[in-house]
Design an enzyme around this catalytic site. Structure first.
Site, PDB file in Angstrom:
ATOM      1  N   HIS A   1      12.347   8.100  -4.309  1.00 16.16           N
ATOM      2  CA  HIS A   1      12.718   6.971  -5.161  1.00 16.16           C
ATOM      3  C   HIS A   1      11.659   6.652  -6.228  1.00 16.16           C
ATOM      4  O   HIS A   1      11.850   6.981  -7.395  1.00 16.16           O
ATOM      5  CB  HIS A   1      13.019   5.762  -4.258  1.00 16.16           C
ATOM      6  CG  HIS A   1      13.433   4.540  -5.000  1.00 16.16           C
ATOM      7  ND1 HIS A   1      13.842   3.382  -4.387  1.00 16.16           N
ATOM      8  CD2 HIS A   1      13.478   4.280  -6.325  1.00 16.16           C
ATOM      9  CE1 HIS A   1      14.140   2.477  -5.307  1.00 16.16           C
ATOM     10  NE2 HIS A   1      13.924   3.002  -6.490  1.00 16.16           N
TER      11      HIS A   1
ATOM     12  N   HIS B   1       9.621   3.925 -11.676  1.00 11.64           N
ATOM     13  CA  HIS B   1       9.907   5.322 -11.322  1.00 11.64           C
ATOM     14  C   HIS B   1       8.984   6.199 -12.156  1.00 11.64           C
ATOM     15  O   HIS B   1       9.414   7.205 -12.720  1.00 11.64           O
ATOM     16  CB  HIS B   1      11.359   5.688 -11.631  1.00 11.64           C
ATOM     17  CG  HIS B   1      12.376   4.811 -10.962  1.00 11.64           C
ATOM     18  ND1 HIS B   1      13.615   4.563 -11.494  1.00 11.64           N
ATOM     19  CD2 HIS B   1      12.329   4.125  -9.790  1.00 11.64           C
ATOM     20  CE1 HIS B   1      14.290   3.749 -10.687  1.00 11.64           C
ATOM     21  NE2 HIS B   1      13.534   3.471  -9.644  1.00 11.64           N
TER      22      HIS B   1
ATOM     23  N   HIS C   1       7.775  -2.575  -9.580  1.00 10.22           N
ATOM     24  CA  HIS C   1       8.508  -1.371  -9.216  1.00 10.22           C
ATOM     25  C   HIS C   1       8.683  -0.492 -10.447  1.00 10.22           C
ATOM     26  O   HIS C   1       9.068  -0.986 -11.507  1.00 10.22           O
ATOM     27  CB  HIS C   1       9.881  -1.748  -8.650  1.00 10.22           C
ATOM     28  CG  HIS C   1      10.741  -0.568  -8.373  1.00 10.22           C
ATOM     29  ND1 HIS C   1      10.277   0.553  -7.715  1.00 10.22           N
ATOM     30  CD2 HIS C   1      12.043  -0.306  -8.672  1.00 10.22           C
ATOM     31  CE1 HIS C   1      11.259   1.433  -7.623  1.00 10.22           C
ATOM     32  NE2 HIS C   1      12.335   0.945  -8.200  1.00 10.22           N
TER      33      HIS C   1
ATOM     34  N   TYR D   1     -16.203  -5.540  -8.381  1.00  8.39           N
ATOM     35  CA  TYR D   1     -15.407  -5.387  -9.598  1.00  8.39           C
ATOM     36  C   TYR D   1     -13.980  -5.903  -9.442  1.00  8.39           C
ATOM     37  O   TYR D   1     -13.281  -6.047 -10.428  1.00  8.39           O
ATOM     38  CB  TYR D   1     -15.357  -3.916 -10.007  1.00  8.39           C
ATOM     39  CG  TYR D   1     -16.709  -3.386 -10.352  1.00  8.39           C
ATOM     40  CD1 TYR D   1     -17.348  -3.792 -11.525  1.00  8.39           C
ATOM     41  CD2 TYR D   1     -17.383  -2.510  -9.503  1.00  8.39           C
ATOM     42  CE1 TYR D   1     -18.601  -3.332 -11.831  1.00  8.39           C
ATOM     43  CE2 TYR D   1     -18.637  -2.039  -9.814  1.00  8.39           C
ATOM     44  CZ  TYR D   1     -19.245  -2.451 -10.979  1.00  8.39           C
ATOM     45  OH  TYR D   1     -20.477  -1.995 -11.285  1.00  8.39           O
TER      46      TYR D   1
ATOM     47  N   ASP E   1     -11.649   3.484  -4.883  1.00  2.78           N
ATOM     48  CA  ASP E   1     -11.880   2.134  -5.427  1.00  2.78           C
ATOM     49  C   ASP E   1     -10.631   1.261  -5.330  1.00  2.78           C
ATOM     50  O   ASP E   1     -10.660   0.166  -4.777  1.00  2.78           O
ATOM     51  CB  ASP E   1     -12.220   2.220  -6.929  1.00  2.78           C
ATOM     52  CG  ASP E   1     -13.594   2.786  -7.213  1.00  2.78           C
ATOM     53  OD1 ASP E   1     -14.425   2.857  -6.295  1.00  2.78           O
ATOM     54  OD2 ASP E   1     -13.827   3.156  -8.383  1.00  2.78           O
TER      55      ASP E   1
HETATM   56 ZN    ZN Z   1      14.069   2.039  -8.299  1.00  9.08          ZN
END
Ligand code: ZN
Length: 228
Positions: free
Chosen positions: A168, A105, A103, A222, A128
């Site tokens: 977010h 930002h 995660h 790949y 790809d």
């Molecule tokens: Zn966050």
């Protein structure tokens, strides 16, 4: 749940791997302050290894990493798990093939998320790695499980390992934590390039059959894990 001796070595290895992968986030300019996190599933167990809450990137060590169950409850470690742990745990619980979650930002990708717009597949690199557009997930508040649900519902029927959660930021999944980090780096890179392209005019779409063949070729030739 407790950590039994038979998984201790696996967890020790994953703590090192997850701590090392966290260094890739600031290195690739995907995070500021303590934002962002990487986790790895403990194979064959309902456990994951993740960054603790509020620890700065220069203080991240294998020992600081924490182990939780798939409800996000602490199983092993000194510190509190990242506040995003519930979202990671939900993904592992509902997507059994996923071995790593990231995660961030990151700036450009999150700018797309703020506008709730998917990143169109206008670069061969997007075909790809993502197999099509990078989709937008729903607006969701932290703490009630809706982030995890939004990630799973968006990615379940999509080739993309990345989702832009509306207003977010980015969540990525991978067949390993390293591949999830790679998807996060690629997502930011293409978000920036397509943004710049938009400033110059309208990016040209890639025909679906070309997207399909680029994706198949990259993933099969790949995209394989290096053999050790
Ligand atoms: Zn966050």
């Amino acid at each position: 749940m407790t950590v039994t001796t038979d998984v201790r070595d696996t967890i020790a290895h994953l703590r090192v791997q997850v701590a090392d992968l966290h260094a890739e986030l600031p290195r690739n300019q995907l995070v500021v302050w303590t934002a962002g996190n990487v986790s790895a599933r403990v194979p064959g167990r309902d456990l994951l290894v993740i960054k603790p809450s509020g620890v700065s990137y220069d203080k991240i060590t294998p020992e600081a990493m924490v182990v939780t169950d798939l409800e996000g409850e602490l199983v092993d470690g000194e510190l509190s798990p990242s506040s995003d742990t519930a979202a990671h745990a939900y993904v592992y619980k509902h997507m059994p093939h996923v071995q790593g979650v990231v995660h961030t930002h990151s700036t450009y990708a999150t700018a797309w998320a703020a506008r709730g717009e998917a990143i169109p597949c206008v670069l061969t690199m997007i075909a790809d790695e993502f197999g099509g557009e990078i989709p937008v997930g729903p607006f969701a508040l932290i703490g009630d499980g809706s982030i995890g649900r939004g990630i799973v519902e968006t990615l379940r029927n999509h080739r993309s390992p990345a989702v832009l959660m509306r207003n977010h930021g980015v969540f990525t999944i991978g067949s390993s934590a390293r591949n999830a980090v790679k998807a996060a780096v690629m997502c930011e890179d293409v978000a920036r390039t397509v943004h710049l392209s938009r400033q110059l005019g309208a990016p040209l779409p890639i025909e679906q059959h070309h997207i399909d063949s680029l994706y198949q070729r990259y993933q099969n030739v790949y995209g394989q894990e290096p053999t050790k």
